[in-house]
Design an enzyme around this catalytic site. Structure first.
Site, mmCIF file in Angstrom:
data_model
loop_
_atom_site.group_PDB
_atom_site.id
_atom_site.type_symbol
_atom_site.label_atom_id
_atom_site.label_comp_id
_atom_site.label_asym_id
_atom_site.label_seq_id
_atom_site.Cartn_x
_atom_site.Cartn_y
_atom_site.Cartn_z
ATOM 1 C CG LEU A 1 24.089 -5.544 1.163
ATOM 2 C CD1 LEU A 1 22.858 -4.857 1.784
ATOM 3 C CD2 LEU A 1 23.564 -6.367 0.131
ATOM 4 C CG ASP A 2 27.102 -3.708 -5.373
ATOM 5 O OD1 ASP A 2 28.003 -4.249 -5.165
ATOM 6 O OD2 ASP A 2 26.755 -4.154 -6.466
ATOM 7 N NE ARG A 3 28.916 4.551 -3.822
ATOM 8 C CZ ARG A 3 28.320 5.548 -4.244
ATOM 9 N NH1 ARG A 3 27.646 6.347 -3.261
ATOM 10 N NH2 ARG A 3 28.344 5.861 -5.619
#
Length: 409
Positions: free
Chosen positions: A191-193
């Site tokens: 998951l993107d930050r």
């Protein structure tokens, strides 16, 4: 690995280079005396609870000494050690690198070298740094399920999944190891930050391979929820547009093929299905089902569809009105309890851990000290209104609660 052999020498040089740095303001943190013991860490040193400091709604990592290792590339060969660092690692100036070589914080093959040393291919270069990690929001990394082979958690926005870039301990994997003793863990998807939600972690490499084979085989169904600009169409929308990712700029763009076929597309094939859940005419809650898995796929496909995520400053179109965006950037969303990415999902640790009085020692040679966060950290970049809530595959389903912003009421 060096520990204290050059500590005194390094500290004395630092004091000569940066006099009276410890006298700024009313700072309580102090420079250690020349008998300061420097203990270098490496990736082999696991994160611990005591490594974290909670301040101003953020989880910081106590600065620590770390050995960065690189091997001389062919294009580096023939340069002096100082020229190499000055040319290739521009985050610090030449004077710093000269001092670092002289005091032994930069070594070649474990040995101190002069500033005129010429590097050769494949030599091991060590750079010993006082490492400052960027802070993340203080939302708890909530464990959803713990099974013999799998752990599922609700990832808070702003926390990267695994060590990358400037992050090592301030990661999901690092926090779970420090606070729950869970290690090793193998994330089976990313998951993107700035994205929150369900994260599945295998407890063995073998189990991770099973999940990855299912994902690569198209057997896993992924579901996200997003809050977007405008009134999203009621009928299901399918965006089938190639994606180009520019790693240097940190953003992706869509690319649609030429109808004549004369100009072949360069991007990777990507497809996402979107279904409107609700709308108030200004914003909409949308179900997002990525068929492929490209960098920023959902974000850039929503932009392509004309309905970017309502607080995604990276992909918001320039023509979006202030009224539609409601002035709610990702940073302000994170600070607003009614729109918090973890509202109703996780616990904010700041209430019990804020300003705990923890301190850290200032390194006079460190270019980030006396600040706790590294230079250049953007305190205004936090949570996106994009949340992963469900993954399902052959014989298994894992879910995560919806965040508070997922309701328009």
């Amino acid at each position: 690995m060096p520990t204290t052999s050059f500590a005194s020498r390094a500290l004395q040089i630092c004091k000569n280079l940066i006099p009276n740095r410890n006298k700024r303001g009313k700072m309580k943190r102090k420079i250690e005396e020349t008998d300061m013991e420097i203990v270098w860490q490496s990736p082999a040193n696991p994160p611990e609870r005591k490594d974290y400091i909670f301040r101003n709604g953020r989880r910081h990592v106590r600065p620590y000494y770390f050995e960065f290792i690189a091997h001389v590339k062919k294009r580096w060969a023939g340069k002096t050690i100082v020229d190499l660092f000055t040319d290739e690692f521009k985050g610090r100036n030449r004077d710093y690198y000269i001092s670092a070589v002289k005091c032994g914080r930069i070594q070649v093959d474990g040995q101190l070298v002069p500033v005129s040393f010429i590097v050769k291919p494949s030599q091991k270069i060590s750079h010993f740094l006082h490492r400052h990690e960027p802070p993340v929001m203080t939302w708890d990394v909530k464990i959803l399920e713990t099974e013999p082979d799998v752990v599922t958690i609700c990832k808070p926005a702003s926390v990267p999944v695994h060590p990358c870039g400037q992050y090592r301990k301030n990661t999901v994997v690092g926090i779970l190891q420090a606070e729950h003793g869970l290690a090793p863990l193998f994330p089976i998807h990313r998951l993107d930050r700035l994205v929150s939600g369900l994260l599945i972690l295998a407890r063995s490499a073998a189990q991770a391979d099973i999940f990855r084979q299912q994902i690569e085989g198209g057997m896993v169904h992924k579901q996200y929820i997003a809050r977007v600009i405008g009134e999203f169409p009621e009928k299901e929308q399918v965006v089938d547009a190639n994606i180009n990712h520019n790693a240097r700029e940190g953003r992706s763009s869509t690319e649609v093929g030429d109808s004549c076929g004369d100009a072949p597309t360069k991007g990777k094939t990507a497809c996402t299905k979107f279904t409107r859940i609700s709308t108030n005419g200004i914003q909409s809650i949308v179900l997002c089902e990525p068929v492929t898995g490209r960098t920023h796929q959902i974000r850039v496909h929503l932009q392509h569809a004309g309905h970017p995520i309502a607080n995604d400053m990276l992909y918001l179109s320039k023509h979006v009105s202030d009224r539609s965006a409601e002035g709610m950037g990702a940073d302000r969303a994170a600070a607003n309890p009614d729109h918090s990415p973890a509202s109703g999902v996780g616990e904010n640790k700041s209430a019990s851990h804020e300003d705990s009085g923890e301190d850290f020692s200032i390194d006079p040679m460190c270019t980030n000290c006396p600040s706790l966060a590294p230079k250049g950290y953007d305190y205004h970049e936090e949570a996106l209104w994009l949340h992963c809530f469900r993954y399902s595959g052959p014989g298994w389903v894992y879910e995560c609660p919806h965040p508070g912003w997922a309701s328009l009421s």
